[in-house]
Design an enzyme around this catalytic site. Structure first.
Site, short mmCIF file in Angstrom:
data_model
loop_
_atom_site.label_atom_id
_atom_site.label_comp_id
_atom_site.label_asym_id
_atom_site.label_seq_id
_atom_site.Cartn_x
_atom_site.Cartn_y
_atom_site.Cartn_z
CG HIS A 59 -1.51 -1.10 1.42
ND1 HIS A 59 -2.68 -1.71 0.65
CD2 HIS A 59 -1.50 -2.22 2.38
CE1 HIS A 59 -3.23 -2.85 0.95
NE2 HIS A 59 -2.39 -3.16 2.17
CB SER B 197 -0.51 0.59 -4.32
OG SER B 197 -1.07 0.70 -3.10
CB SER C 78 -4.46 0.83 -0.42
OG SER C 78 -3.25 0.38 -1.32
CG ASP D 101 0.92 -6.07 2.25
OD1 ASP D 101 0.20 -6.92 2.78
OD2 ASP D 101 0.42 -4.77 2.78
CD GLU E 116 3.58 -5.27 6.33
OE1 GLU E 116 4.90 -5.31 6.15
OE2 GLU E 116 3.16 -4.67 7.05
CG ASN F 184 1.24 -11.62 9.48
OD1 ASN F 184 0.60 -10.66 9.54
ND2 ASN F 184 0.71 -12.66 9.96
CE LYS G 79 2.05 -7.19 9.56
NZ LYS G 79 0.79 -7.57 9.12
CG ASP H 199 0.17 -3.93 10.88
OD1 ASP H 199 -1.23 -4.22 10.45
OD2 ASP H 199 0.84 -3.74 9.73
CG ASN H 200 -1.94 -8.31 11.52
OD1 ASN H 200 -0.97 -7.67 11.24
ND2 ASN H 200 -1.86 -9.80 11.08
CB CYS I 56 -7.63 -3.73 12.43
SG CYS I 56 -6.77 -4.55 10.91
CG HIS J 198 -4.39 -9.09 1.38
ND1 HIS J 198 -3.48 -7.89 1.78
CD2 HIS J 198 -4.17 -9.29 0.03
CE1 HIS J 198 -2.72 -7.36 1.06
NE2 HIS J 198 -2.70 -8.32 -0.27
CG HIS K 153 -2.74 -0.42 10.30
ND1 HIS K 153 -4.19 -0.43 10.10
CD2 HIS K 153 -2.52 -1.54 10.46
CE1 HIS K 153 -4.43 -1.56 10.15
NE2 HIS K 153 -3.47 -2.61 10.39
CB SER L 283 4.57 -3.42 10.32
OG SER L 283 3.27 -3.42 11.13
CD GLN M 63 8.40 -6.23 4.95
OE1 GLN M 63 9.31 -6.73 4.61
NE2 GLN M 63 7.08 -6.62 4.87
P1 NAI Z 1 -5.78 -14.97 11.60
O1 NAI Z 1 -5.61 -16.14 10.96
O2 NAI Z 1 -5.15 -14.47 12.87
O3 NAI Z 1 -7.31 -14.40 11.80
C1 NAI Z 1 -8.41 -14.93 10.90
C2 NAI Z 1 -9.48 -15.67 11.82
O4 NAI Z 1 -10.71 -15.90 10.95
C3 NAI Z 1 -9.09 -17.00 12.30
O5 NAI Z 1 -9.25 -17.05 13.52
C4 NAI Z 1 -10.18 -18.07 11.54
O6 NAI Z 1 -10.41 -19.02 12.51
C5 NAI Z 1 -11.18 -17.27 11.09
N1 NAI Z 1 -12.11 -17.61 10.11
C6 NAI Z 1 -11.62 -18.38 9.00
N2 NAI Z 1 -12.71 -18.61 8.36
C7 NAI Z 1 -13.61 -18.08 8.81
C8 NAI Z 1 -14.98 -18.07 8.47
N3 NAI Z 1 -15.68 -18.50 7.34
N4 NAI Z 1 -15.92 -17.63 9.46
C9 NAI Z 1 -15.69 -16.80 10.48
N5 NAI Z 1 -14.16 -16.92 10.85
C10 NAI Z 1 -13.39 -17.38 9.92
O7 NAI Z 1 -5.56 -13.63 10.49
P2 NAI Z 1 -5.22 -11.97 10.64
O8 NAI Z 1 -4.05 -11.88 10.95
O9 NAI Z 1 -6.47 -11.61 11.68
O10 NAI Z 1 -5.72 -11.71 9.29
C11 NAI Z 1 -6.96 -12.00 8.93
C12 NAI Z 1 -7.00 -10.96 7.24
O11 NAI Z 1 -6.85 -9.60 7.52
C13 NAI Z 1 -5.86 -11.54 6.32
O12 NAI Z 1 -6.36 -11.45 5.15
C14 NAI Z 1 -4.65 -10.32 6.58
O13 NAI Z 1 -4.03 -10.69 5.50
C15 NAI Z 1 -5.44 -9.23 6.62
N6 NAI Z 1 -5.09 -8.20 7.32
C16 NAI Z 1 -5.48 -6.87 6.80
C17 NAI Z 1 -4.91 -5.70 7.47
C18 NAI Z 1 -5.57 -4.39 7.14
O14 NAI Z 1 -5.04 -3.44 7.29
N7 NAI Z 1 -6.73 -4.30 6.55
C19 NAI Z 1 -3.90 -5.78 8.37
C20 NAI Z 1 -3.22 -7.16 8.73
C21 NAI Z 1 -3.84 -8.34 8.09
#
Ligand code: NAI
Length: 478
Positions: free
Chosen positions: A53, A76, A81, A139, A201, A226, A231, A235-236, A240, A346, A399, A407, A411
């Protein structure tokens, strides 16, 4: 010096530079890294292609990599983003002007089409001197995927027919590879061979890397940034917690207090999202598939149930799973009038946007960019943020700097590790050693006025650690 780039408007550079200056103060980890390594230039000779991003915070990361000696090209990793003023400032550089840009080639603007998105990624991976990058900073894994799929199809001698793609995203991606293949059928194989490694990332990109490693198709070493504690647990989660409501507010300005909000997924991102919505006074409901995370959510005081149970009554829906088809078109059709639907994971496949568009008679009304009302034939509608793509970067600015400093310090350290100690990282997926994770945290304590307690030798011996750290075994979960 002329160089290639494509951004929205270089005249935004001055605004971008002012925000970068403020961000630098909020990014003590990155600035400490510049102070520590700026003169040694450990990244001299590194040619880093970054796909992450293109925000103000990323600008500070890019300029840190440059200060450490790297040559950089950037895109990006999401079509919505980019902050155009940040992109412009990076191209112009600290010493340039819009008429005489002297910074870093960036190919990114807010609101790219899918064709433009993949064109940008291709451009950033194609160095003008014909040599490719020797490092990737990714990322979500799109740049890594382009190199891997490109090389894989070149080896097979054919690229699959785009008409067979199961998504619009993949169709456009295959179109690009067809074009590449027709022009130069060895391009990606050569680029892959030069790459020393990738630092990834986010959770979704890391999943892709472990999958390739399991299948034996990973072509170069990777560092999973990650899963540095500093991180994903920051960050996550705390990122968020800040940027989710920021995105919802800027998009809709709807009062969150008193509303019922559903968060799908209670991992690191979901925990931050639930906390953030509760902080605004929403009644938060969590959905989970994992009994451990479901139990955590329950003990944190949230109702945990299925989406089907609450789809007709909740006001706000946020997906944070990294999984696909979490909110289906049928779910959206059943939601109440003007329910808000957004994704903070993501990729955009968490919400079935293609299914929504395919409902006969459904109407898409643009309220403003990245905010759309989808009206169903019965007259009721839902409001979808950022076309189902991550709303905290599409509707807000992602963020804030301080959390991204954690984070991005990981990197930079990961880039230095892979570039300077290539032999210590065989092809596979690695995490940074814990002492470096602790170092990143340490770099952020002073700014918050945190005073650490110092272990005595006797105490350190008693709990079996070195007084200087690491303080926890690798299996500790924080
Ligand atoms: P994580 O693996 O810690 O959490 C995801 C959770 O979703 C898990 O607990 C899993 O059991 C649950 N899950 C999976 N399928 C499901 C379903 N059908 N219904 C309900 N729950 C379900 O992953 P994390 O780190 O929380 O990341 C989640 C997503 O967010 C990833 O795609 C990651 O790349 C993205 N992300 C986005 C950010 C942003 O700024 N928008 C920042 C960091 C990560």
């Amino acid at each position: 010096m002329a160089f290639d780039f494509k951004v929205a408007d270089l005249s935004l550079a001055e605004f971008g530079r002012k925000e970068i200056r403020l961000a630098e103060h909020e990014m003590p980890g990155l600035m400490a890294t510049r102070a520590e390594f700026g003169s040694a230039k450990p990244l001299r000779g590194a040619r880093i292609m970054g796909s992450l991003h293109m925000t103000v915070q990323t600008a500070v990361l890019i300029e840190t990599l440059v200060e450490l000696g790297a040559e950089v090209r950037w895109v990006s990793c999401n079509i919505f983003s980019t902050q155009d003023h940040a992109a412009a400032a990076v191209v112009v550089g600290p010493d340039g002007t819009p008429d005489d840009p002297r910074g870093v080639p960036v190919f990114a603007w807010k609101g790219e089409t899918l064709e433009e998105y993949w064109w940008c990624t291709d451009q950033a991976l194609t160095w003008p001197d014909g040599e490719g990058p020797n490092m990737i900073l990714d990322d979500g894994g799109d740049a890594t995927m382009l190199v891997h799929k490109g090389a894989q199809y070149e080896k097979a001698g054919t690229v699959p027919d785009p008409a067979t793609a199961d998504s619009e995203e993949f169709r456009v991606f295959l179109e690009l590879l067809h074009k590449n293949f027709a022009e130069d059928s060895g391009k990606w194989t050569r680029i892959a061979a030069r790459i020393k490694g990738v630092t990834e990332e986010t959770t979704t990109g890391v999943h892709r890397l472990y999958e390739m490693d399991r299948e034996g198709t990973l072509l170069f070493p990777a560092i999973n940034v990650n899963d540095s504690v500093t991180k994903s647990k920051f960050d996550n989660r705390y990122g968020c917690r800040h940027s989710l409501v920021d995105g919802i507010n800027r998009a809709t300005d709807v009062l969150i207090g008193g509303k019922v909000a559903v968060v799908a997924g209670y991992g690191d991102v979901g925990k931050g999202c639930a906390d953030s919505l509760r902080g605004q006074g929403a009644r938060v409901i969590v959905t989970e598939i994992d009994p451990i995370c479901a139990l955590q959510a329950a003990m944190d005081g949230y109702q945990v149930t299925t989406l089907d149970d609450v789809v007709e009554t909740a006001d706000i829906f946020v997906t944070a799973t990294g999984n696909r088809d979490v909110i289906t078109a049928d779910h959206m059709a059943r939601m109440k009038h003007q329910a808000i639907v957004g994704n903070i994971g993501h990729f955009d496949n968490e919400i079935d946007m293609a299914g929504l568009a395919a409902i006969p008679g459904v109407e898409k009304i643009e309220i403003k960019p990245q905010v759309h009302e989808w009206r169903f034939p019965d007259g009721h509608s839902v409001i979808v943020l950022s076309e189902g793509r991550l709303l905290n970067l599409g509707n807000a600015t992602g963020h804030p700097s301080f959390v991204m400093s954690n984070s991005f310090t990981n990197q930079v350290i990961a880039q230095i590790e892979l570039f300077t100690k290539t032999d210590e990282y065989p092809t596979g997926v690695h995490v940074l050693p814990k002492h470096l994770d602790e170092k990143v945290a340490r770099l952020h304590l002073d700014a918050l006025g945190v005073k650490l307690t110092q272990l005595t030798k006797k105490q350190a011996d008693y709990i079996g650690v070195d007084a200087a750290g690491p303080y926890k075994p690798d299996h500790y979960r924080y």
